[in-house]
Design an enzyme around this catalytic site. Structure first.
Site, PDB file in Angstrom:
ATOM      1  N   GLY A   1      10.819  -9.336 -15.577  1.00 18.28           N
ATOM      2  CA  GLY A   1       9.531 -10.016 -15.469  1.00 18.28           C
ATOM      3  C   GLY A   1       9.018 -10.339 -16.856  1.00 18.28           C
ATOM      4  N   ALA A   2       8.814 -11.621 -17.143  1.00 19.18           N
ATOM      5  CA  ALA A   2       8.388 -12.042 -18.483  1.00 19.18           C
ATOM      6  C   ALA A   2       6.986 -12.635 -18.461  1.00 19.18           C
ATOM      7  CB  ALA A   2       9.381 -13.052 -19.061  1.00 19.18           C
TER       8      ALA A   2
ATOM      9  N   ASP B   1      13.614 -13.093 -16.485  1.00 21.46           N
ATOM     10  CA  ASP B   1      12.677 -13.708 -15.551  1.00 21.46           C
ATOM     11  C   ASP B   1      13.418 -14.791 -14.778  1.00 21.46           C
ATOM     12  OD1 ASP B   1       9.330 -13.730 -15.456  1.00 21.46           O
ATOM     13  OD2 ASP B   1      10.283 -15.509 -14.602  1.00 21.46           O
TER      14      ASP B   1
ATOM     15  N   ARG C   1      -2.372 -10.062  -9.252  1.00 22.00           N
ATOM     16  CA  ARG C   1      -3.607 -10.141  -8.460  1.00 22.00           C
ATOM     17  C   ARG C   1      -4.524 -11.235  -8.995  1.00 22.00           C
ATOM     18  NH1 ARG C   1      -6.285  -4.431  -8.696  1.00 22.00           N
ATOM     19  NH2 ARG C   1      -7.863  -5.319  -7.316  1.00 22.00           N
TER      20      ARG C   1
ATOM     21  N   ARG D   1      -4.736  -5.069  -4.237  1.00 21.96           N
ATOM     22  CA  ARG D   1      -3.331  -4.799  -4.543  1.00 21.96           C
ATOM     23  C   ARG D   1      -2.492  -4.923  -3.272  1.00 21.96           C
ATOM     24  NH1 ARG D   1      -5.920  -0.810  -7.714  1.00 21.96           N
ATOM     25  NH2 ARG D   1      -5.545  -1.042  -9.945  1.00 21.96           N
TER      26      ARG D   1
ATOM     27  N   ASN E   1       5.620  -9.324  -2.985  1.00 21.51           N
ATOM     28  CA  ASN E   1       6.266  -8.575  -4.056  1.00 21.51           C
ATOM     29  C   ASN E   1       7.360  -7.644  -3.550  1.00 21.51           C
ATOM     30  OD1 ASN E   1       4.830  -9.879  -5.999  1.00 21.51           O
ATOM     31  ND2 ASN E   1       3.369  -8.234  -6.392  1.00 21.51           N
TER      32      ASN E   1
ATOM     33  N   ASN F   1       2.559  -4.227  -8.576  1.00 21.53           N
ATOM     34  CA  ASN F   1       1.655  -3.782  -7.511  1.00 21.53           C
ATOM     35  C   ASN F   1       1.999  -4.425  -6.168  1.00 21.53           C
ATOM     36  OD1 ASN F   1      -0.208  -1.911  -8.619  1.00 21.53           O
ATOM     37  ND2 ASN F   1      -1.163  -3.567  -9.783  1.00 21.53           N
TER      38      ASN F   1
ATOM     39  N   HIS G   1      -2.264   4.421  -6.486  1.00 17.24           N
ATOM     40  CA  HIS G   1      -2.851   3.509  -7.474  1.00 17.24           C
ATOM     41  C   HIS G   1      -3.677   2.479  -6.721  1.00 17.24           C
ATOM     42  CE1 HIS G   1      -3.355   1.400 -11.185  1.00 17.24           C
ATOM     43  NE2 HIS G   1      -2.620   0.357 -10.838  1.00 17.24           N
TER      44      HIS G   1
END
Length: 316
Positions: free
Chosen positions: A12-13, A36, A85, A91, A98, A123, A178
């Site tokens: 993930g970039a 990515d 988000r 979330r 995701n 998340n 979380h």
């Protein structure tokens, strides 16, 4: 004698991934692979960081890529891939989208880096780390979710600002998921070794103000999202991930609150939930079971149940 540098892959970039890449190179923790699915983004960010090396004073290598094969034989992997988000989004709204990304990432970790230590940041955290664990087939001690370190950092910062003292003198941590049900343990917080409960008794801060800080900690991510209007927090999440990564790479054996796999600890089985653990060269080396009073236990159970429901609703 040639020293073999560690290989750290960042999946993930986006904002967190880019911040992580910069922090890893500045600290010279290892060579970086920034991955990515979007062509050009990891390559551009990697080149930008690499071009800063002569003045940044680091000599580790960094590459950007769209090929999973480039993460092969990584020593550590940090996952931030997925959508972020947006204002008004919880979330949990991110869950199904995701989860599909985490399935793909997990399968490729299994294929290319089955011996890596993996930190999940995406998340909704507690559910996403479960998905990566399932599809990567990693041992439970080699995968962890970054949440408690960030939430605890926010809790400590808010307390320090209210008391007008150094953040370094504040010790506090957060248990549970979380999200809105996280459990900041007031009873275990201390200021330079003095229990926070005594600080309240001294009149340096009121219980009402502490309660406000607990609420603000729970809403810490949302507060930043609302301020930014577009995007979410990335400096503090990246810093928290680096804190965990360093403890693993350097065998520091730091005690950190992380989303870890519980198999009976805290009366919880087969679930990733935020609790204090020791992170060293063997990954999660020990889960520390903190005794809670009835009120704390009730909040923790509520948090556990919220995570269970989240995981149960996954459609994978």
């Amino acid at each position: 004698m040639t020293v073999q540098r560690k290989k750290i892959s960042l999946i993930g970039a986006g904002n967190i991934g880019g911040a992580l890449a910069h922090m890893v190179t500045l600290r010279e923790l290892g060579d970086v692979v920034l991955f990515d699915v979007n062509d050009g983004i990891p390559q551009g960010k990697a080149l930008d960081i690499a071009e800063s090396s002569p003045i940044g004073g680091f000599s580790v290598n960094i590459i950007g890529t769209n090929r999973y094969g480039d993460i092969k034989n990584s020593d550590a992997i940090i996952i931030t891939a997925g959508i972020a988000r947006k204002p008004g989004m919880s979330r949990d709204d991110l869950l199904q989208t995701n989860a599909k990304v985490m399935k793909e990432v997990g399968e490729n970790i299994r294929k290319y880096s089955p011996n890596a230590f993996v930190i999940v940041v995406t998340n909704p955290l507690d559910a996403m780390v479960s998905v990566v664990h399932k599809f990567s087939n990693l041992p439970a001690n080699m995968i962890v979710g970054m949440a408690g370190v960030l939430d605890s950092s926010r809790f400590r910062y808010f307390l320090a600002r209210e008391l007008n003292i150094s953040v370094e003198d504040v010790s506090a941590f957060v248990l549970g998921g979380h999200g809105d049900t996280m459990v900041p343990l007031i009873r275990c917080a201390s200021i330079a070794g003095i229990p926070l409960t005594q600080i309240i008794d001294m009149g340096l801060i009121t219980q009402e103000k502490v309660d406000e800080i607990v609420k603000r900690t729970r809403n810490g991510g949302k507060e930043i999202i609302d301020l930014l209007k577009s995007g979410s927090a990335y400096y503090a999440p990246a810093s928290s991930s680096i804190y965990m990564l360093e403890s693993y790479l350097r065998d520091e054996k730091r005690i950190l609150p992380c989303a870890t796999y519980l198999n009976g600890e805290y009366g919880v089985k087969d679930l990733f939930i935020g609790v204090p653990v020791i992170i060293g060269k063997n990954g999660i080396e020990k889960v520390l079971e903190v005794k809670m009073d009835d009120s704390e236990q009730e909040m923790f159970n509520k948090s556990v149940n919220a995570v269970k429901e989240l995981v149960k609703s996954l459609s994978l």
